[in-house]
Design a protein around this motif. Structure first.
Motif, short mmCIF file in Angstrom:
data_model
loop_
_atom_site.label_atom_id
_atom_site.label_comp_id
_atom_site.label_asym_id
_atom_site.label_seq_id
_atom_site.Cartn_x
_atom_site.Cartn_y
_atom_site.Cartn_z
N ASN A 97 0.97 -1.04 0.53
CA ASN A 97 -0.12 -0.15 -0.37
C ASN A 97 0.69 1.11 0.08
OD1 ASN A 97 -2.38 -1.28 0.37
ND2 ASN A 97 -1.87 -1.86 2.24
N SER A 137 -0.22 -4.08 -3.97
CA SER A 137 -0.80 -2.71 -3.65
C SER A 137 0.09 -1.94 -4.08
CB SER A 137 -1.21 -3.15 -2.17
OG SER A 137 -0.01 -3.90 -1.34
N LYS A 139 2.03 1.40 -5.06
CA LYS A 139 2.12 2.51 -6.25
C LYS A 139 3.27 3.07 -6.34
CE LYS A 139 -2.86 2.84 -3.12
NZ LYS A 139 -2.86 3.47 -1.79
N ASP A 168 -0.04 4.72 -12.15
CA ASP A 168 -1.50 4.63 -12.21
C ASP A 168 -2.62 4.62 -11.17
OD1 ASP A 168 0.22 3.68 -15.24
OD2 ASP A 168 0.58 1.62 -13.68
N ASP A 169 -1.93 5.61 -10.03
CA ASP A 169 -2.77 5.67 -9.23
C ASP A 169 -3.00 6.76 -8.98
OD1 ASP A 169 -3.88 4.13 -6.29
OD2 ASP A 169 -3.81 6.20 -6.27
N GLU A 171 -5.13 8.64 -7.11
CA GLU A 171 -4.68 9.75 -6.13
C GLU A 171 -3.07 10.30 -5.81
OE1 GLU A 171 -6.38 11.61 -3.15
OE2 GLU A 171 -7.90 11.42 -4.88
N ALA A 172 -2.70 8.79 -5.03
CA ALA A 172 -1.11 8.50 -4.57
C ALA A 172 -0.73 9.91 -5.76
CB ALA A 172 -1.16 7.48 -5.32
N LYS A 173 -1.07 9.57 -7.31
CA LYS A 173 0.02 10.56 -8.08
C LYS A 173 0.34 12.19 -7.59
CE LYS A 173 0.34 9.87 -12.73
NZ LYS A 173 -0.26 9.63 -14.05
#
Lengths: 224, 224
Positions: A97, A137, A139, A168-169, A171-173
């Motif tokens: 995660n 999981s 990122k 590719d995520d 929110e995390a980007k």
């Protein structure tokens, strides 16, 4: 305050990055190393630099690579060939995660003939290869790849480059782009999926080649 | 006066390139097309534009693709999938010893998910694939790859981008760099061997992705 952990933080890039991130005033930094005492020494250097620059809002500590994984964002600043064994020795599960940033550009160096080339793993890029080494999981993003290595430690110079962020995520980007924007005058740009990292990683050998062949130094990349 | 032939010169990029090269005042241009009349019409447009801009030092003519090979420098401005059949129909031998420029960037387009990716041939790049299609004596380069397509025809705007030139023949590379430098305010840079073209070709889908995702338009590339 969010924390950024730098695995392999005692190299020139890792240490410069630690200083620049702390000086940005928005993140505490944990420098990691295979040998914890080396990390502590590097962190002491950062703390000293923060004092000099009268930056009191952030802190820097050093520890073994494994302890870096408590950070909110983990930057992997290692030679590509050491990434797999480092992840294994830390324990893959520690990366579950997590938001992880690779700035790694594997290169074939040919200074005699004045060119560097990307040394792409079969899968297409270091980023895609590292993604395979991590838990599903995790990122993973690329960022900071094309900042000239020599520039990180020249603290009296602002870094005003474009920094392409691939991953590719969504929110995390945003988290990674905020981190980039906190460093000097770096300008983060969403550069699409992790698959586009092959081009980003290729840019570093390209700009080194351009520097060698055109009488330039520390060539930067700008998208505008 | 040296001549530049543009194979596939009736597309938007080819025609804009013809205008920009003629306006630079240093090269006559031959526009080529599968259908010669289309090339003649395109050339008429260029001549008309030269008159408007009171540029009298250069000329532009149109002909079938095969006749373009009399030029000193040949630019291939075709979709990648049409290059092999076009070279075959012209006759491979027409390219013996020629200086040839590819500005081709094969791309996978995914506008719905806001990204483009390079569509690299197995050998690594369009440039390396095209090299295989040409006689061994042909001197192939990449240049002009990353100028935003929409910019070529906007003649009232200067193009001030960096143009990375990749290729393996040092003498002929000078010829190509001179050509680049004659166009608007383009800034040619020796970017090493043809093998580095994979990165150059990947930059165009990357900057299109960056434009789509960051609310920008016609993003350019600068190395400095």
């Amino acid at each position: 305050m969010k924390t950024v952990g730098i695995i392999g933080g005692t190299g020139n890039i890792g240490e410069g990055l630690a200083r620049r991130i702390c000086l940005g005033g928005k993140y505490d930094v944990i420098i990691g190393s295979r040998e914890a005492p080396k990390a502590v020494t590097a962190a002491d250097g950062v703390v000293c630099c923060l004092k000099e620059k009268k930056c009191t809002s952030t802190t820097c500590s050093g520890s073994a690579n494994a302890d870096v994984c408590s950070a909110d964002i983990i930057i992997i600043s290692l030679p590509f060939e050491r990434v797999e064994s480092t992840i294994a020795s830390i324990g893959k599960e520690k990366f579950e995660n997590k938001v992880i940033v690779s700035l790694i550009n594997p290169m074939i160096r040919n200074p005699a003939e004045k060119y560097f080339l990307p040394d792409r793993p079969k899968i297409g890029s270091a980023a895609l290869a590292i993604k395979e080494m991590l838990p599903a999981s995790a990122k993973l993003f690329t960022a900071f790849n094309n900042v000239a290595a020599g520039k990180w430690m020249q603290l009296d110079e602002e870094l005003d480059y474009s920094v392409a962020v691939c991953g590719d995520d969504g929110e995390a980007k945003k988290t990674v782009m905020d981190l980039v924007a906190s460093v000097s005058k770096l300008h983060p740009l969403d550069a699409g999926p992790l698959e586009n990292a092959a081009t980003i990683e290729g840019l570093t050998p390209l700009v080194i080649t351009i520097a060698m062949r055109n009488g330039l130094k520390d060539v930067g990349v700008y998208f505008r």
